[in-house]
Design a protein around this motif. Structure first.
Motif, PDB file in Angstrom:
ATOM      1  N   LEU A 150      -4.897  -2.381   4.070  1.00 50.28           N
ATOM      2  CA  LEU A 150      -5.216  -3.324   3.030  1.00 50.28           C
ATOM      3  C   LEU A 150      -6.204  -2.819   1.811  1.00 50.28           C
ATOM      4  N   LYS A 151      -7.072  -1.661   2.167  1.00 49.66           N
ATOM      5  CA  LYS A 151      -7.989  -0.933   1.232  1.00 49.66           C
ATOM      6  C   LYS A 151      -7.351  -0.046   0.207  1.00 49.66           C
ATOM      7  N   ASP A 152      -6.225   0.080   0.541  1.00 51.85           N
ATOM      8  CA  ASP A 152      -5.381   1.175  -0.273  1.00 51.85           C
ATOM      9  C   ASP A 152      -4.152   0.551  -1.142  1.00 51.85           C
ATOM     10  N   MET A 153      -3.657  -0.660  -0.756  1.00 55.05           N
ATOM     11  CA  MET A 153      -2.505  -1.315  -1.278  1.00 55.05           C
ATOM     12  C   MET A 153      -2.835  -2.419  -2.254  1.00 55.05           C
ATOM     13  N   GLN A 154      -1.894  -2.527  -3.147  1.00 50.24           N
ATOM     14  CA  GLN A 154      -1.919  -3.768  -3.881  1.00 50.24           C
ATOM     15  C   GLN A 154      -1.254  -4.873  -3.291  1.00 50.24           C
ATOM     16  N   ILE A 155      -1.470  -6.071  -3.635  1.00 52.76           N
ATOM     17  CA  ILE A 155      -0.856  -7.190  -3.118  1.00 52.76           C
ATOM     18  C   ILE A 155       0.693  -7.102  -2.933  1.00 52.76           C
TER      19      ILE A 155
END
Length: 428
Positions: free
Chosen positions: A275-280
């Protein structure tokens, strides 16, 4: 009429498959290392715009280091197999179990327990090296020694709590059914049914009671992401017990997402590192891919295949159990029901290695289907971006040897997978 194999035949077959297995594994590992090394100096054209040369070379070096360790493991595990079988190791453990306890079922439990204990202790150095040397060298290990020891302890405790009753029931059934000749000698059918029941129970219980012993699971707090995910679940008709975030960063810098559980206990789990590296939109695409596995019933189909294969395995064990040559041909002279179970499961991988590509082919087919599902219910470009980020953050090699991939890769190669998704984009 039952067909029996002599001890000499068993011995020759075992050595033949043993040598082929070792040589095959080492050969494939060397091929993989050569393929990765040959492409280390340049980024594959499909990733030139999204992966830097430094990131590509880190992934190559990481893969090469893992392959070197894998070759040591192959040799070490092969040596252990010879020591336990032809070297008399299992007989030694059987003598100890007979010395310590008198009841036959108790002897069998102690025998298998001793084997598991010895195997676990001998495996600790490699497990330690993998986490605190190899993974640490490339910046992935986040585990402390205290966490490592706690994981080993909790894993062993769960194995005892879960495995002990299952092992007792299996050995008890074998003794009763074989002695009475019930089911026309097909005692293995009853044992298989017990194993299937335990497997389903564990799949149902794992997310609720076992997984939280190792990691913390919190409900997703990001309102925008949760709303996006809930809309996706509604569009695809999927119901779950909740959307959870797991503290994967406590142990590793790798990112991932997965589904777990059965029935109402199904959960969607994201690693906090992912989740830290990804866009929604990218998280939505990754989730859509995972939902594709359920939409195409991949989990159910794989479970059915596993149960059918297990039935065949138990049937073969039922055929071999009364054959003296099965034991003596593999260097074992202390015959018992527990010994038959242990010996059979120990040598089984040697004989099944040539069939490894079959499961890999099926798994890669499922991944392509899940990708197409994601392209339909989310966005193919978002999934491409998400996968590329995962390749970068996990230092996954963008290059793989074709034969190594056919034997081992459960997922399509990076270039092959991205090309298929780009085709889906153009089709839209």
């Amino acid at each position: 009429m039952v067909f029996y194999l002599s001890a000499q035949t068993i011995y020759i077959l075992f050595l033949l498959f043993f040598i082929c297995s070792i040589c095959g594994q080492l050969y494939l590992s060397v091929r993989q290392s050569k393929a990765v090394l040959a492409h280390r100096s340049h980024v594959p054209s499909a990733f030139v715009q999204s992966v830097s040369l430094a990131e590509h070379q880190k992934a190559a070096d990481y893969t090469l280091a893992k392959q070197r360790l894998a070759r040591y493991e192959i040799l070490f595990q092969s040596l252990l197999l010879l020591i336990f079988t032809l070297g008399g190791g299992l007989d030694l453990l059987a003598h100890l179990s007979q010395k310590w306890v008198q009841h036959d079922i108790a002897q069998g439990i102690v025998l298998i327990g001793l084997f598991a204990l010895v195997n676990m202790i001998l495996g600790w150095p490699i497990a330690w090296y993998r986490s605190f040397c190899l993974e640490a060298k490339f910046g992935f290990n986040k585990m402390t020694m205290a966490t490592f020891i706690a994981d080993q302890f909790k894993g062993s405790l769960i194995a005892i709590i879960v495995g002990l009753p299952l092992l007792y029931i299996i050995l008890w059934l074998m003794r009763i059914l074989i002695a009475a000749n019930w089911f026309g000698g097909a005692w293995w059918l009853a044992v298989w049914l017990v194993w299937v029941s335990f497997s389903l129970l564990l799949m149902w219980a794992f997310p609720k009671w076992i997984a939280p012993l190792f990691n913390k699971f919190e409900l997703l707090k990001d309102d925008a992401l949760r709303t996006r995910i809930e809309n996706l679940l509604q569009r695809t008709g999927f119901q779950s017990d909740g959307i959870f975030v797991m503290d994967g960063s406590r142990r590793s810098g790798h990112g991932n997402a997965y589904f777990t559980g059965l029935g109402k206990h199904k959960r969607i789990v994201f690693f906090d590192t992912l989740l830290k590296d990804m866009q929604i939109s990218e998280v939505e695409a990754v989730l859509a891919h995972e939902l594709g596995h359920f939409a195409h019933k991949h989990v159910f189909k794989q479970m059915i295949v596993t149960f059918i294969l297990a039935l065949i395995v138990f049937a073969v064990l039922g055929w071999l159990l009364p054959q003296t040559g099965f034991y003596t041909g593999l260097g074992v002279h202390e015959v018992s029901h527990a010994m038959a179970l242990l010996l059979f499961m120990l040598v089984l991988p040697v004989f099944t290695f040539p069939f490894s590509p079959l499961s890999s082919v099926l798994s890669r087919k499922n991944e392509f289907e899940a990708d197409r599902f994601a392209a339909k219910y989310a966005n193919a470009d978002d999934l491409i971006h998400a996968l590329t980020k995962l390749y970068r953050t996990n230092a996954s090699s963008l290059v793989s040897d074709i034969w190594y991939s056919r034997f081992y890769d459960s997922h399509p190669g990076a270039r092959e997978r991205i090309a298929a998704l780009q085709t889906a984009v153009k089709a839209d």
